[in-house]
Design a protein around this motif. Structure first.
Motif, PDB file in Angstrom:
ATOM      1  N   ILE A 125       0.821  -1.212   0.000  1.00 53.94           N
ATOM      2  CA  ILE A 125       0.000   0.000   0.000  1.00 53.94           C
ATOM      3  C   ILE A 125       0.861   1.271   0.000  1.00 53.94           C
ATOM      4  O   ILE A 125       0.374   2.359   0.305  1.00 53.94           O
ATOM      5  CB  ILE A 125      -0.974   0.018   1.197  1.00 53.94           C
ATOM      6  CG1 ILE A 125      -0.234  -0.146   2.519  1.00 53.94           C
ATOM      7  CG2 ILE A 125      -2.049  -1.047   1.022  1.00 53.94           C
ATOM      8  CD1 ILE A 125      -1.137  -0.004   3.754  1.00 53.94           C
ATOM      9  N   GLY A 126       2.135   1.111  -0.360  1.00 55.19           N
ATOM     10  CA  GLY A 126       2.999   2.270  -0.504  1.00 55.19           C
ATOM     11  C   GLY A 126       3.434   2.903   0.792  1.00 55.19           C
ATOM     12  O   GLY A 126       3.764   4.099   0.824  1.00 55.19           O
ATOM     13  N   LEU A 127       3.479   2.128   1.882  1.00 57.25           N
ATOM     14  CA  LEU A 127       3.864   2.669   3.189  1.00 57.25           C
ATOM     15  C   LEU A 127       5.026   1.889   3.787  1.00 57.25           C
ATOM     16  O   LEU A 127       5.114   1.703   5.000  1.00 57.25           O
ATOM     17  CB  LEU A 127       2.664   2.647   4.151  1.00 57.25           C
ATOM     18  CG  LEU A 127       1.475   3.543   3.770  1.00 57.25           C
ATOM     19  CD1 LEU A 127       0.340   3.377   4.773  1.00 57.25           C
ATOM     20  CD2 LEU A 127       1.900   5.005   3.690  1.00 57.25           C
ATOM     21  N   SER A 128       5.928   1.459   2.951  1.00 63.01           N
ATOM     22  CA  SER A 128       7.104   0.720   3.430  1.00 63.01           C
ATOM     23  C   SER A 128       7.863   1.571   4.446  1.00 63.01           C
ATOM     24  O   SER A 128       8.089   2.762   4.245  1.00 63.01           O
ATOM     25  CB  SER A 128       8.011   0.375   2.250  1.00 63.01           C
ATOM     26  OG  SER A 128       9.151  -0.325   2.694  1.00 63.01           O
ATOM     27  N   GLY A 129       8.247   0.946   5.574  1.00 65.66           N
ATOM     28  CA  GLY A 129       8.990   1.647   6.606  1.00 65.66           C
ATOM     29  C   GLY A 129       8.129   2.364   7.627  1.00 65.66           C
ATOM     30  O   GLY A 129       8.654   3.018   8.533  1.00 65.66           O
ATOM     31  N   PHE A 130       6.802   2.221   7.517  1.00 61.36           N
ATOM     32  CA  PHE A 130       5.895   2.924   8.430  1.00 61.36           C
ATOM     33  C   PHE A 130       5.498   2.078   9.633  1.00 61.36           C
ATOM     34  O   PHE A 130       4.667   2.507  10.429  1.00 61.36           O
ATOM     35  CB  PHE A 130       4.628   3.339   7.685  1.00 61.36           C
ATOM     36  CG  PHE A 130       4.739   4.621   6.910  1.00 61.36           C
ATOM     37  CD1 PHE A 130       3.876   5.673   7.153  1.00 61.36           C
ATOM     38  CD2 PHE A 130       5.710   4.779   5.933  1.00 61.36           C
ATOM     39  CE1 PHE A 130       3.963   6.845   6.433  1.00 61.36           C
ATOM     40  CE2 PHE A 130       5.811   5.936   5.206  1.00 61.36           C
ATOM     41  CZ  PHE A 130       4.938   6.989   5.457  1.00 61.36           C
ATOM     42  N   ALA A 131       6.071   0.906   9.820  1.00 61.79           N
ATOM     43  CA  ALA A 131       5.606  -0.021  10.855  1.00 61.79           C
ATOM     44  C   ALA A 131       5.646   0.575  12.252  1.00 61.79           C
ATOM     45  O   ALA A 131       4.757   0.320  13.068  1.00 61.79           O
ATOM     46  CB  ALA A 131       6.419  -1.312  10.812  1.00 61.79           C
TER      47      ALA A 131
END
Length: 232
Positions: A125-131
Motif C-alpha cells: 500500500i505504498g507505506l514501506s517503513g511505516f511499521a
C-alpha cells in the motif's frame, strides 16, 4: 484456500416495532460489488449490521444470510469472517501502524513470519517503513489504506463497506475506490457496499439497489434478477 463463495441475502427483511424497514433478496458473486444506495434512515447500515451479525435489539430480522452453503444467520460475528470498512479507519491509537496490521493477522505463527507479512502489506500500500509510526502521524489517506490492509490480513470471506469513502476529500476518494475495489476483485471477495454517493456506485461497477423511504410500505428488490425482471 477454498474457492470464494457467493454472499447470499435470502429474503432478508428487517422491521422495527413491527414496521417494515428494508427487505433485500440478493446473490453477490465472488469479486462482485453490490451497492445499496439511499438517503439516511432507509435502513442501509441496519441491513449491513444484520449481515455482519450485530443487529441492534430494537430491530427484528427474518430471512437467511449465507456464504455459499454456509448459513451465517445465527452465527456470532467473529465466526462469520466478514471484513468491515467504515467511514472512519478506527485504528487503535495505542498500537503502532505495524501493531494495527498485526492485529488483523490470524492468531499464531512465528513472530518473524508475522513481521514479514506486515512489512509486505505496508509495501503493498505504498507505506514501506511505516511499521513503527503512530496512527495519529498518518494522513487521512494513509490511515484509510492501513485500515483496508488490516481487514484484508484477517483473510475475510466477504467484505462489507459502510460509506467507506465519505470522510475523504475528492482526490483521496478516487484513489481509495481504485484500491478497495481492485483488492476485492483480485481476491474474489463478494462485497456489499452501502452509500449515498452515486460516484461510489459508479466506481464499483456492479449492480445498484436504490432504497427509498415510503412510509410503512415494504419494498423488496430482487438483485439477482436482470434489470427488466426486478420487482417491487
Amino acid at each position: 484456500m477454498p474457492a470464494p463463495s457467493p454472499l447470499i441475502l435470502d429474503d432478508v427483511v428487517i422491521t422495527r416495532h413491527s414496521r417494515p424497514l428494508v427487505a433485500v433478496d440478493a446473490r453477490i458473486a465472488p469479486g462482485e460489488v453490490l451497492t445499496l444506495m439511499g438517503p439516511s434512515g432507509v435502513g442501509k447500515s441496519t441491513l449491513l449490521a444484520q449481515v455482519a451479525g450485530f443487529l441492534a435489539p430494537a430491530f427484528a430480522a427474518t430471512g437467511r444470510v449465507r456464504l455459499g452453503d454456509d448459513d451465517l444467520t445465527d452465527a456470532p460475528p467473529e465466526r462469520r469472517r466478514l471484513g468491515l470498512l467504515f467511514q472512519d479507519p478506527l485504528l487503535f491509537p495505542h498500537l503502532s501502524v505495524g501493531g494495527n496490521l498485526a492485529f488483523g493477522l490470524p492468531a499464531g505463527g512465528k513472530r518473524a513470519e508475522r513481521r514479514r507479512r506486515v512489512d509486505e502489506a505496508l509495501t503493498d500500500i505504498g507505506l514501506s517503513g511505516f511499521a513503527e509510526r503512530a496512527p495519529e502521524t498518518l494522513s487521512g489517506g494513509q490511515r484509510a489504506r492501513v485500515a483496508l490492509m488490516r481487514v484484508l490480513l484477517a483473510e475475510p470471506r466477504a467484505m462489507l463497506l459502510d460509506e467507506p469513502f465519505s470522510r475523504l476529500d475528492a482526490a483521496l476518494r478516487d484513489e481509495m475506490r481504485r484500491l478497495v475495489f481492485g483488492r476485492v476483485r483480485a481476491r474474489g471477495l463478494p462485497t456489499l457496499m452501502v452509500t449515498h454517493d452515486r460516484e461510489d456506485a459508479e466506481a464499483a461497477g456492479g449492480r445498484v439497489i436504490e432504497l427509498t423511504a415510503r412510509g410503512a410500505r415494504l419494498e423488496t428488490w430482487r438483485a439477482n434478477a436482470t434489470d427488466d425482471e426486478e420487482t417491487t
